[in-house]
Design a protein around this motif. Structure first.
Motif, PDB file in Angstrom:
ATOM      1  N   VAL A  43       8.218 -74.990  97.766  1.00  0.00           N
ATOM      2  CA  VAL A  43       8.981 -75.346  96.572  1.00  0.00           C
ATOM      3  C   VAL A  43       9.175 -74.129  95.681  1.00  0.00           C
ATOM      4  O   VAL A  43      10.269 -73.893  95.151  1.00  0.00           O
ATOM      5  N   ALA A  44       8.101 -73.344  95.500  1.00  0.00           N
ATOM      6  CA  ALA A  44       8.204 -72.138  94.677  1.00  0.00           C
ATOM      7  C   ALA A  44       9.210 -71.158  95.274  1.00  0.00           C
ATOM      8  O   ALA A  44       9.978 -70.518  94.546  1.00  0.00           O
ATOM      9  N   LEU A  45       9.237 -71.058  96.604  1.00  0.00           N
ATOM     10  CA  LEU A  45      10.187 -70.157  97.264  1.00  0.00           C
ATOM     11  C   LEU A  45      11.625 -70.611  97.041  1.00  0.00           C
ATOM     12  O   LEU A  45      12.510 -69.804  96.715  1.00  0.00           O
ATOM     13  N   VAL A  46      11.872 -71.905  97.194  1.00  0.00           N
ATOM     14  CA  VAL A  46      13.222 -72.432  96.988  1.00  0.00           C
ATOM     15  C   VAL A  46      13.663 -72.246  95.543  1.00  0.00           C
ATOM     16  O   VAL A  46      14.799 -71.834  95.254  1.00  0.00           O
ATOM     17  N   LEU A  47      12.764 -72.552  94.596  1.00  0.00           N
ATOM     18  CA  LEU A  47      13.099 -72.367  93.179  1.00  0.00           C
ATOM     19  C   LEU A  47      13.368 -70.902  92.865  1.00  0.00           C
ATOM     20  O   LEU A  47      14.260 -70.574  92.074  1.00  0.00           O
ATOM     21  N   GLY A  48      12.580 -70.017  93.496  1.00  0.00           N
ATOM     22  CA  GLY A  48      12.809 -68.600  93.254  1.00  0.00           C
ATOM     23  C   GLY A  48      14.170 -68.144  93.733  1.00  0.00           C
ATOM     24  O   GLY A  48      14.853 -67.361  93.064  1.00  0.00           O
ATOM     25  N   VAL A  49      14.592 -68.654  94.908  1.00  0.00           N
ATOM     26  CA  VAL A  49      15.884 -68.253  95.474  1.00  0.00           C
ATOM     27  C   VAL A  49      17.042 -68.890  94.721  1.00  0.00           C
ATOM     28  O   VAL A  49      18.052 -68.233  94.429  1.00  0.00           O
ATOM     29  N   LEU A  50      16.919 -70.179  94.383  1.00  0.00           N
ATOM     30  CA  LEU A  50      18.034 -70.912  93.795  1.00  0.00           C
ATOM     31  C   LEU A  50      18.083 -70.832  92.274  1.00  0.00           C
ATOM     32  O   LEU A  50      19.148 -71.069  91.689  1.00  0.00           O
ATOM     33  N   VAL A  51      16.959 -70.551  91.623  1.00  0.00           N
ATOM     34  CA  VAL A  51      16.917 -70.559  90.160  1.00  0.00           C
ATOM     35  C   VAL A  51      16.559 -69.196  89.588  1.00  0.00           C
ATOM     36  O   VAL A  51      17.300 -68.630  88.778  1.00  0.00           O
ATOM     37  N   LEU A  52      15.424 -68.654  90.003  1.00  0.00           N
ATOM     38  CA  LEU A  52      14.934 -67.426  89.376  1.00  0.00           C
ATOM     39  C   LEU A  52      15.838 -66.233  89.661  1.00  0.00           C
ATOM     40  O   LEU A  52      16.203 -65.490  88.735  1.00  0.00           O
ATOM     41  N   TYR A  53      16.223 -66.045  90.927  1.00  0.00           N
ATOM     42  CA  TYR A  53      17.079 -64.896  91.256  1.00  0.00           C
ATOM     43  C   TYR A  53      18.440 -64.965  90.546  1.00  0.00           C
ATOM     44  O   TYR A  53      18.861 -63.970  89.936  1.00  0.00           O
ATOM     45  N   PRO A  54      19.171 -66.108  90.592  1.00  0.00           N
ATOM     46  CA  PRO A  54      20.438 -66.157  89.842  1.00  0.00           C
ATOM     47  C   PRO A  54      20.241 -65.942  88.342  1.00  0.00           C
ATOM     48  O   PRO A  54      21.102 -65.340  87.684  1.00  0.00           O
ATOM     49  N   LEU A  55      19.120 -66.428  87.794  1.00  0.00           N
ATOM     50  CA  LEU A  55      18.873 -66.248  86.368  1.00  0.00           C
ATOM     51  C   LEU A  55      18.682 -64.777  86.019  1.00  0.00           C
ATOM     52  O   LEU A  55      19.284 -64.265  85.055  1.00  0.00           O
ATOM     53  N   VAL A  56      17.862 -64.083  86.806  1.00  0.00           N
ATOM     54  CA  VAL A  56      17.627 -62.659  86.552  1.00  0.00           C
ATOM     55  C   VAL A  56      18.905 -61.854  86.772  1.00  0.00           C
ATOM     56  O   VAL A  56      19.251 -60.978  85.964  1.00  0.00           O
ATOM     57  N   TYR A  57      19.629 -62.164  87.845  1.00  0.00           N
ATOM     58  CA  TYR A  57      20.867 -61.429  88.117  1.00  0.00           C
ATOM     59  C   TYR A  57      21.928 -61.714  87.059  1.00  0.00           C
ATOM     60  O   TYR A  57      22.673 -60.819  86.648  1.00  0.00           O
ATOM     61  N   GLY A  58      21.983 -62.955  86.601  1.00  0.00           N
ATOM     62  CA  GLY A  58      22.928 -63.284  85.536  1.00  0.00           C
ATOM     63  C   GLY A  58      22.604 -62.553  84.243  1.00  0.00           C
ATOM     64  O   GLY A  58      23.515 -62.093  83.531  1.00  0.00           O
ATOM     65  N   PHE A  59      21.315 -62.449  83.929  1.00  0.00           N
ATOM     66  CA  PHE A  59      20.934 -61.690  82.727  1.00  0.00           C
ATOM     67  C   PHE A  59      21.329 -60.227  82.859  1.00  0.00           C
ATOM     68  O   PHE A  59      21.812 -59.613  81.897  1.00  0.00           O
ATOM     69  N   TYR A  60      21.138 -59.676  84.060  1.00  0.00           N
ATOM     70  CA  TYR A  60      21.553 -58.284  84.278  1.00  0.00           C
ATOM     71  C   TYR A  60      23.068 -58.124  84.105  1.00  0.00           C
ATOM     72  O   TYR A  60      23.534 -57.171  83.464  1.00  0.00           O
ATOM     73  N   LEU A  61      23.842 -59.054  84.679  1.00  0.00           N
ATOM     74  CA  LEU A  61      25.298 -58.967  84.538  1.00  0.00           C
ATOM     75  C   LEU A  61      25.728 -59.054  83.077  1.00  0.00           C
ATOM     76  O   LEU A  61      26.708 -58.430  82.668  1.00  0.00           O
ATOM     77  N   SER A  62      24.996 -59.851  82.277  1.00  0.00           N
ATOM     78  CA  SER A  62      25.362 -59.990  80.860  1.00  0.00           C
ATOM     79  C   SER A  62      25.180 -58.702  80.085  1.00  0.00           C
ATOM     80  O   SER A  62      25.689 -58.572  78.964  1.00  0.00           O
ATOM     81  N   LEU A  63      24.467 -57.743  80.649  1.00  0.00           N
ATOM     82  CA  LEU A  63      24.247 -56.444  79.999  1.00  0.00           C
ATOM     83  C   LEU A  63      25.193 -55.380  80.533  1.00  0.00           C
ATOM     84  O   LEU A  63      25.011 -54.191  80.259  1.00  0.00           O
ATOM     85  N   THR A  64      26.204 -55.808  81.293  1.00  0.00           N
ATOM     86  CA  THR A  64      27.179 -54.880  81.859  1.00  0.00           C
ATOM     87  C   THR A  64      28.587 -55.287  81.432  1.00  0.00           C
ATOM     88  O   THR A  64      28.775 -56.240  80.680  1.00  0.00           O
ATOM     89  N   ASP A  65      29.585 -54.543  81.934  1.00  0.00           N
ATOM     90  CA  ASP A  65      30.988 -54.884  81.681  1.00  0.00           C
ATOM     91  C   ASP A  65      31.655 -55.376  82.964  1.00  0.00           C
ATOM     92  O   ASP A  65      32.839 -55.128  83.201  1.00  0.00           O
TER      93      ASP A  65
END
Length: 334
Positions: A43-65
């Motif tokens: 469950v932790a692995l699935v949540l990490g792939v489907l939730v945590l990774y998109p969240l971190v990547y989305g935060f990174y994109l929000s700091l770019t153009d």
């Protein structure tokens, strides 16, 4: 002075045992609960792939153009590398305080708050009223429950498309109003009626869940409390106020919180009802989708920043809401 010595351990009595280090504690915890860790690992692995990774990547994109013109993409057999740059918090500053901040953010934010408050209030009030009725001993109660739960059981897109056909200019609702010689609103064209229609459709879809949850809460209240209140001469309103509402407190707090989170992020109803043709009826989540996928060039960075702001608003609201609910618990404990 005599110092007592524990013969088994050779330590002085009352002497505190040194606390093991974090690695030792982690090792002992793993040895003791390894089976639980093994069970939750998938469950932790699935949540990490489907939730945590998109969240971190989305935060990174929000700091770019980043947008659709400077992001990595493939055209035919040619691979074009990303050329967007890191710009820090400029996206957030532009959204909150830029020249178009009101039109692009604050107007949608205000409408989202109004939309959420109106829908959740209607969900709770209508759901509680229906739950009180279904909690009575009436003939055909099972059939009524089945009929009332249908709007929740039917897939959302089917329900919304049905409402879209009924709300059309020549749809069932306007035809009925015209037959009664009443005004026929432009449900899908005028801003006020678009918002009214969105609240109406979301209320139709959300009331059954609230009704079932509150009905379960009502059935868990001890009936002897009502009997005691009635023997003391309490009126129906007093029994509702001092027995029913306190008995539903835990259920109500949970369903209201879930209702706020779901309604605040309710994408499907707004998008399916208007198909992206009603910008003034867009809430924040549908507006963020429009920025990222509904325009050219697609602004991935701004859309990601909207997502982070949405998450921040809900986290702050949840923290204050839970604190407000727990404000009386220390007094009750004393």
């Amino acid at each position: 002075m005599t110092v007592a010595i524990d013969r088994a351990t050779g330590k002085r009595r009352g002497e505190r045992t040194p606390r093991p280090g974090p690695l030792t504690r982690l090792k002992h915890t793993y040895q003791k609960y390894w089976y639980a860790y093994a069970m939750i690992a998938p469950v932790a692995l699935v949540l990490g792939v489907l939730v945590l990774y998109p969240l971190v990547y989305g935060f990174y994109l929000s700091l770019t153009d980043a947008d659709s013109l400077n992001s990595a993409r493939t055209i035919g057999v040619n691979r074009i590398e990303a050329t967007y740059t890191f710009i820090g918090l400029d996206n957030y500053a532009d959204i909150l305080w830029g020249d178009t901040a009101y039109d692009r953010f604050w107007s949608h934010f205000i409408w989202t708050i109004v939309w959420t408050a109106a829908c959740v209030t209607l969900h709770y009030v209508i759901g509680l009223g229906l739950a009180l009725l279904l909690n009575q001993r009436i003939r055909g109660r099972t059939l009524y429950r089945l009929v009332l739960v249908l709007p929740w059981a039917v897939p959302t897109f089917v329900t919304v498309f049905g409402w879209r056909f009924m709300l059309a200019d020549t749809g069932l609702i306007n035809s009925a109003l015209d037959a009664l010689h009443l005004p026929t609103p432009l449900w899908l064209e005028d801003t006020f009626w678009q918002r009214f229609a969105a609240i109406m459709v979301n209320t139709w879809c959300g009331v059954p869940f609230m009704m079932l949850s509150l009905l379960g809460g009502l059935q868990s209240i001890d009936t002897s409390l009502y009997e005691a209140a009635e023997m003391d001469g309490a009126s129906a309103w007093q029994r509702f106020r001092y027995v029913t509402l306190p008995g539903l407190r835990s259920v109500s707090s949970t369903v209201v919180l879930l209702g706020v989170i779901w309604t605040f992020n309710q994408f499907a109803i707004i998008f399916l009802l208007f198909g992206g043709t009603a910008p003034d009826a867009d809430i924040l989540v549908t507006w963020a989708y429009y920025l990222g996928f509904g325009q050219q060039p697609r602004d991935f960075a701004q859309s990601a920043a909207y997502g982070m702001l949405l998450l921040s608003v809900l986290v702050v609201f949840t923290a204050f809401y839970r604190r407000w609910l727990n404000r009386d618990e220390p007094q009750l404990a004393n």
